[in-house]
Design an enzyme around this catalytic site. Sequence first.
Site, mmCIF file in Angstrom:
data_model
loop_
_atom_site.group_PDB
_atom_site.id
_atom_site.type_symbol
_atom_site.label_atom_id
_atom_site.label_comp_id
_atom_site.label_asym_id
_atom_site.label_seq_id
_atom_site.Cartn_x
_atom_site.Cartn_y
_atom_site.Cartn_z
ATOM 1 N N SER A 579 0.844 -1.183 0.000
ATOM 2 C CA SER A 579 0.000 0.000 0.000
ATOM 3 C C SER A 579 0.890 1.248 0.000
ATOM 4 O O SER A 579 1.717 1.420 -0.897
ATOM 5 C CB SER A 579 -0.946 -0.035 1.201
ATOM 6 O OG SER A 579 -1.930 0.950 1.099
ATOM 7 N N HIS A 695 -7.973 -4.999 -0.936
ATOM 8 C CA HIS A 695 -6.710 -4.316 -0.671
ATOM 9 C C HIS A 695 -5.740 -5.193 0.107
ATOM 10 O O HIS A 695 -4.529 -4.984 0.047
ATOM 11 C CB HIS A 695 -6.978 -3.013 0.088
ATOM 12 C CG HIS A 695 -5.771 -2.135 0.205
ATOM 13 N ND1 HIS A 695 -5.028 -1.745 -0.886
ATOM 14 C CD2 HIS A 695 -5.173 -1.574 1.277
ATOM 15 C CE1 HIS A 695 -4.025 -0.984 -0.486
ATOM 16 N NE2 HIS A 695 -4.086 -0.875 0.820
#
Length: 729
Positions: A579, A695
């Site tokens: 991320s 994610h």
Amino acid sequence: MQSPEARPTPAPATVPPVADQPADEFLWLEDIHGDDALAWVRERNARTDAALLTPDYEALEASVLAVLDAKDRIPMVTKRGNWYYNFWRDEANPRGLWRRTTWAGYLAADPDWQVLLDVDALAAAEGAEWLWAGASLLRPADGEEYRRAMVALSPDGGDAVTYREFDLAACAFVPGGFALPTAKTRLSWVDADTLYVGTDTGPGSMTASSYPCAARVLRRGESVAELAAKEPYFAVPADHLSGGVSHSSTPGYVRDVATDVLDFFTSRTYLRVGDDWVHLEVPDDASVSLHRQWLLLRPRTDWTVAGAHYGAGTLLALELDAFLAGDRGFHTVFAPSPQESLQSWSWTRDFLLLNLLHDVSAKVLVLDPAAGWAGRELDACPPLHSADAFAVDDEDADCGNDYWLVATGFLTPSTVLRGTLAAPGAGSGGGAATLVRESPSFFHEAGYVVEQHFAVSADGTRVPYFQVGPRDLVLDGGNPTVLSGYGGFEVSRTPAYSGAIGRAWLERRTELNGSAGTVRGGVYVVANIRGGGEYGPAWHTAALRENRHKAYEDFAAVARDLTARGVAGANRLGCVGGSNGGLLVGNMLTQYPELFGAISCGVPLLDLRRYTKLSAGASWIAEYGDPDVPADWAFIQSFSPYHLLRAGVNYPPTFIWTATSDDRVGPVQARKMAARMEALGVPGLWFHEALEGGHAGAGNNAQAARLHAASYEFLWRRLTAAAPDSTPA
């Protein structure tokens, strides 16, 4: 592998002004579900699998999966009424079970769980790929047990979810009950027949950041179409991050609170008084918490009010009624020192628990508001460990002052303890916490040692980092070492036990060429760079926007310190991040390639020119800046890895991994980065895109084991190789 001296020193990172930017030749990969884009993905997945899948690797992956599926790992619980709720995945239940038990049941070696929802069975029955995304329970009337919940299910592991009303007693969805289609929905129970809902009801209902910009009242029997036709109960402009309303049903303190989230770090809180929303006039950058009669504030920057000055990261308290009447005489509950920061807080019935870090080691304080906020430290935590204390159930008449204490360390399997704080008037003490659950050991921890070191960054800042390695570590630069970091959004990286890292990295052994027959094991390092929250909000703001480079300088300083101390030369040093951490290691790739022998870059943010137009990217403008503002692009371009790639640089081998269903960062940035590296002829590149998992990159334990093991397998092969692998996967 080549020594770092053999690599050409990269030229200073420069990018042409916006007007002179060349066309993006890989825009077509932004069509997330397009046939051509997915064909490109599948081809590269196949290449990576062909290189990855060997018998030794499959054994490693199975070993990691065994950790994730272990029956004796700790089932973490949340108490509601008389029940303790848990969500559980294992080999037999890959999508998971939502279940509950009593306290006596939880104390048993093998708890008697009541299964509320079998997600695997639901998915099979409905022919859908459902993944669990949580549940919101309706507070019952006094004396009654919890009965209704809104269950969130994701069709692919992304942030967009479907909500359905669930009957806890019947262990079934409510026929004709509340149901909301898949969207990035925010909701709150008001009563048994009413919800506050913010969801996608068509054009104009979602912000530029892809979150709801209005909350409306949904009553039982009404459809989403009827909801869309209603006037908002609370709304914010579409260029704000999000807006929503939550309902508190605490007896004696029933209220509606609305939040206008301006950006990732600023928001405005409103209290419903009669028919009006009353703004709580505090700094927009302050964290605001309402609990019963108390208003708690934690400003992110210095604040002066009513002649008093409060530093960033201070926790302030004042009774809400007094504040609404104009009183600004806040009590300083906690004031940080340069080495100390407040990470979180939790209320029991009569006490306030503060979770602190002191040089990234845990410390817990118990404060007694009835005694002028007097406090004491709760059961001193050992150094270089993490601990988190929080209330069990502050509204329970019998155990309102009970607390959980969850403790862990790199070499200390996690434990769950429970204790009781003393009644008011007896001081802020209480009985020592007793052990409730203990994680099993998954590797031979006794053979390793944890150390904390400090590197000196380019501007002289001391940057702490943890090093986990063999007790007999030879400091000659020959140890395969992986450096992990994040450095953003005030997120702290603290010590935590991981059986997966123990097995996939620490316990691996190899005899490296040139090391006089010495058998080497892995060394694992976590850097606490600026941009994180280890030293409070100032540590974060030091690396915001135009100062972003400081986070990368910190990480590079840790890498250099590891080399200078003899832990790992560049050919034995890899880095990993996901991320925002993927952006971090993307900048290591493009700005500091000479420092690393391999890079693993997961679910990354890499194209800073277009990130605000992709998935939820607009929500991070406060962190990185706005590339559509020329003055911002002037500094953003200096840390946009996609634009910093250039021909003629000897980049280290890189593994880029992502997920098609990630609707937060999105997969397209990873795709485009890999495609541009391929076009430049960069060797040693692996790419993998999971087709579900959101994610996190994984929707179940098997997918999580694949991504975790693949990342560390890639790093191990590259960092223990006699020469760099120049063959693309």
